[in-house]
Design a protein around this motif. Structure first.
Motif, PDB file in Angstrom:
ATOM      1  N   LEU A  43       0.844  -1.191   0.000  1.00  0.00           N
ATOM      2  CA  LEU A  43       0.000   0.000   0.000  1.00  0.00           C
ATOM      3  C   LEU A  43       0.883   1.246   0.000  1.00  0.00           C
ATOM      4  N   PHE A  44       0.741   2.066  -1.016  1.00  0.00           N
ATOM      5  CA  PHE A  44       1.445   3.343  -1.063  1.00  0.00           C
ATOM      6  C   PHE A  44       0.680   4.342  -0.209  1.00  0.00           C
ATOM      7  N   GLU A  45       1.397   5.065   0.628  1.00  0.00           N
ATOM      8  CA  GLU A  45       0.800   5.994   1.589  1.00  0.00           C
ATOM      9  C   GLU A  45      -0.267   5.297   2.435  1.00  0.00           C
ATOM     10  N   SER A  46      -0.075   4.014   2.652  1.00  0.00           N
ATOM     11  CA  SER A  46      -0.940   3.192   3.510  1.00  0.00           C
ATOM     12  C   SER A  46      -2.392   3.152   3.058  1.00  0.00           C
ATOM     13  N   GLN A  47      -2.662   3.477   1.758  1.00  0.00           N
ATOM     14  CA  GLN A  47      -4.049   3.429   1.299  1.00  0.00           C
ATOM     15  C   GLN A  47      -4.216   3.034  -0.164  1.00  0.00           C
ATOM     16  N   ASP A  82      12.895   6.705  -0.408  1.00  0.00           N
ATOM     17  CA  ASP A  82      12.248   6.186   0.789  1.00  0.00           C
ATOM     18  C   ASP A  82      13.253   5.342   1.577  1.00  0.00           C
ATOM     19  N   ARG A  83      13.155   5.414   2.899  1.00  0.00           N
ATOM     20  CA  ARG A  83      14.068   4.638   3.738  1.00  0.00           C
ATOM     21  C   ARG A  83      13.934   3.142   3.487  1.00  0.00           C
ATOM     22  N   HIS A 113      10.790  18.105  -2.556  1.00  0.00           N
ATOM     23  CA  HIS A 113       9.599  17.722  -1.808  1.00  0.00           C
ATOM     24  C   HIS A 113      10.040  16.984  -0.551  1.00  0.00           C
ATOM     25  N   MET A 114       9.434  17.318   0.598  1.00  0.00           N
ATOM     26  CA  MET A 114       9.885  16.778   1.869  1.00  0.00           C
ATOM     27  C   MET A 114       9.171  15.495   2.293  1.00  0.00           C
ATOM     28  N   GLU A 115       8.273  14.987   1.501  1.00  0.00           N
ATOM     29  CA  GLU A 115       7.595  13.760   1.880  1.00  0.00           C
ATOM     30  C   GLU A 115       8.624  12.635   2.044  1.00  0.00           C
ATOM     31  N   PRO A 116       8.430  11.764   3.056  1.00  0.00           N
ATOM     32  CA  PRO A 116       9.480  10.791   3.392  1.00  0.00           C
ATOM     33  C   PRO A 116       9.853   9.816   2.293  1.00  0.00           C
ATOM     34  N   ASP A 117       8.981   9.597   1.313  1.00  0.00           N
ATOM     35  CA  ASP A 117       9.378   8.681   0.247  1.00  0.00           C
ATOM     36  C   ASP A 117      10.411   9.298  -0.688  1.00  0.00           C
TER      37      ASP A 117
END
Length: 388
Positions: free
Chosen positions: A20-24, A50-51, A77-81
């Motif tokens: 699930l990408f972004e858990s959804q 992504d880590r 972009h600062m999103e963790p992925d």
């Protein structure tokens, strides 16, 4: 390491293990976390990964550097992925400067508590330039696509745009097909769909420069005809205009009676010449795909059972998704079902009425548990109204 154009390299990684990408969002074909390196008098790394795939990304980076030291890390972009390895980069390369927007700089402590960024951050804004030698990056503000700190950059030498999450798609690059639009559409409407006005603003900025390639943070690099097609689709999508003629029937059925009515309406519409009819079961089909179809077509029918003096929850969830995605400029038909006190229609109508420039087509059809002979005529009337 793959060379995209002269001295610009792809150093990203595929993630085939994610469910699930972004858990959804289901991603059966995986995801790519894209990252790029520009080799010039100065070396710039554009975003990390992504880590989850950090060790693979580090190996790609080091292979591309060949023992050299990078000068800049641009965080679009600062999103963790995309930004999970910023602190590792700064620790590993003491001379490295992090280049980002002011809003991104404010976010850094949220993700890297206790890390000392003092003297290591170069803040850029709209129109600022970063010279690497032959290559020069011009920064383009892209707030709310889909976070407020987002910037893009434009390499004037090779006419390349690094577009952050814009023009991205679901799917790992190893599984990439020629049909970019399918998973790009599902990605856009579910992730960026709310922000059509902001996308239009950036599209106008990009139209002012010569763009020969777009390098997104997910999905393939876009060039040539694929690039032109993607730009046209983004223009349509961000204006909330239908892409194709057709009707979506989305139903939420408890014991099957509502499903029968929805399927029957689909049959009637096809017989009457509807160019395309898609029937989706909200309890079983991927919600993100149904959202995609809702944006793709100009007309939608919602059919749901009543439940606890309201509407069956999966329909409420679907209409809530449309509300938060800024859904607009569409026509709706309504079918409700109720064994003793039908309430679904009232709830669905009230939620639809919150949507901008959306019309509700009459009649609303009420089914009592199971379709009866008299219900067929009402479905015929609704079909005629939907096609008029």
């Amino acid at each position: 390491m793959k060379e995209i154009v002269d001295k610009i390299y792809y150093i990203g990684v595929d993630d085939l293990d994610i469910d699930l990408f972004e858990s959804q969002y289901v991603v059966p074909e995986g995801m790519s976390y894209n990252s790029y390196l520009i080799e010039d008098e100065k070396i710039a790394v554009l975003d990390t990964a992504d880590r989850r795939k950090g060790e693979e990304w580090k190996a790609n980076l080091m292979a591309a550097l060949g023992g050299r030291q990078p000068d800049y890390l641009v965080a679009h972009h600062m999103e963790p992925d995309h930004a999970a390895l910023i602190a590792w980069m700064l620790e590993t390369y003491p001379g490295l400067q992090l280049v980002c927007s002011a809003q991104a700089a404010k976010m850094l402590p949220n993700f890297f508590e206790g890390f000392n960024f003092e003297g290591r951050v170069m803040i850029v804004k709209e129109g600022d330039k970063l010279s690497l030698g032959s290559h020069e990056l011009t920064f383009i503000g892209a707030p709310m696509i889909h976070w407020p700190e987002v910037i893009m950059s434009y390499d004037s030498l090779d006419k390349v745009v690094f577009s952050a999450d814009a023009f991205g798609k679901f799917g790992a690059l190893v599984n990439e097909t020629d049909d970019w639009a399918c998973e790009a559409r599902r990605y856009y409407f579910n992730i960026c769909g709310k922000y059509g006005t902001q996308v239009q603003t950036v599209m106008k900025k990009l139209a002012a420069v010569d763009v020969q390639a777009i390098c997104p943070l997910h999905g393939p690099v876009l060039k040539g005809e694929q690039l032109a097609d993607a730009v046209k689709l983004y223009d349509t999508w961000s204006k909330y205009e239908p892409e194709s003629e057709g009707i979506l029937i989305a139903y939420a059925s408890i014991h099957g009676g509502t499903a029968v009515a929805a399927e029957r309406l689909g049959e009637i519409l096809r017989k009457k010449g509807a160019p395309k009819v898609v029937v989706s079961d909200l309890s079983r089909d991927d919600m993100a795909e149904v959202i995609e179809d809702a944006f793709r077509y100009p007309t939608i029918v919602v059919a749901a059972s009543s439940y606890d003096a309201g509407v069956f929850p999966v329909m409420h969830d679907f209409l809530y998704h449309l509300q938060i995605k800024n859904y607009q400029k569409r026509r709706f038909g309504i079918i409700e079902n109720g064994s003793w006190a039908p309430a679904a229609g009232k709830v669905m109508r009230s939620m639809i009425e919150t949507l901008k420039d959306c019309e509700i087509v009459e009649p609303m059809v009420t089914i009592r548990s199971r379709m009866k002979a008299g219900d067929e005529a009402l479905l015929e009337q609704l079909a005629d109204s939907l096609l008029s």
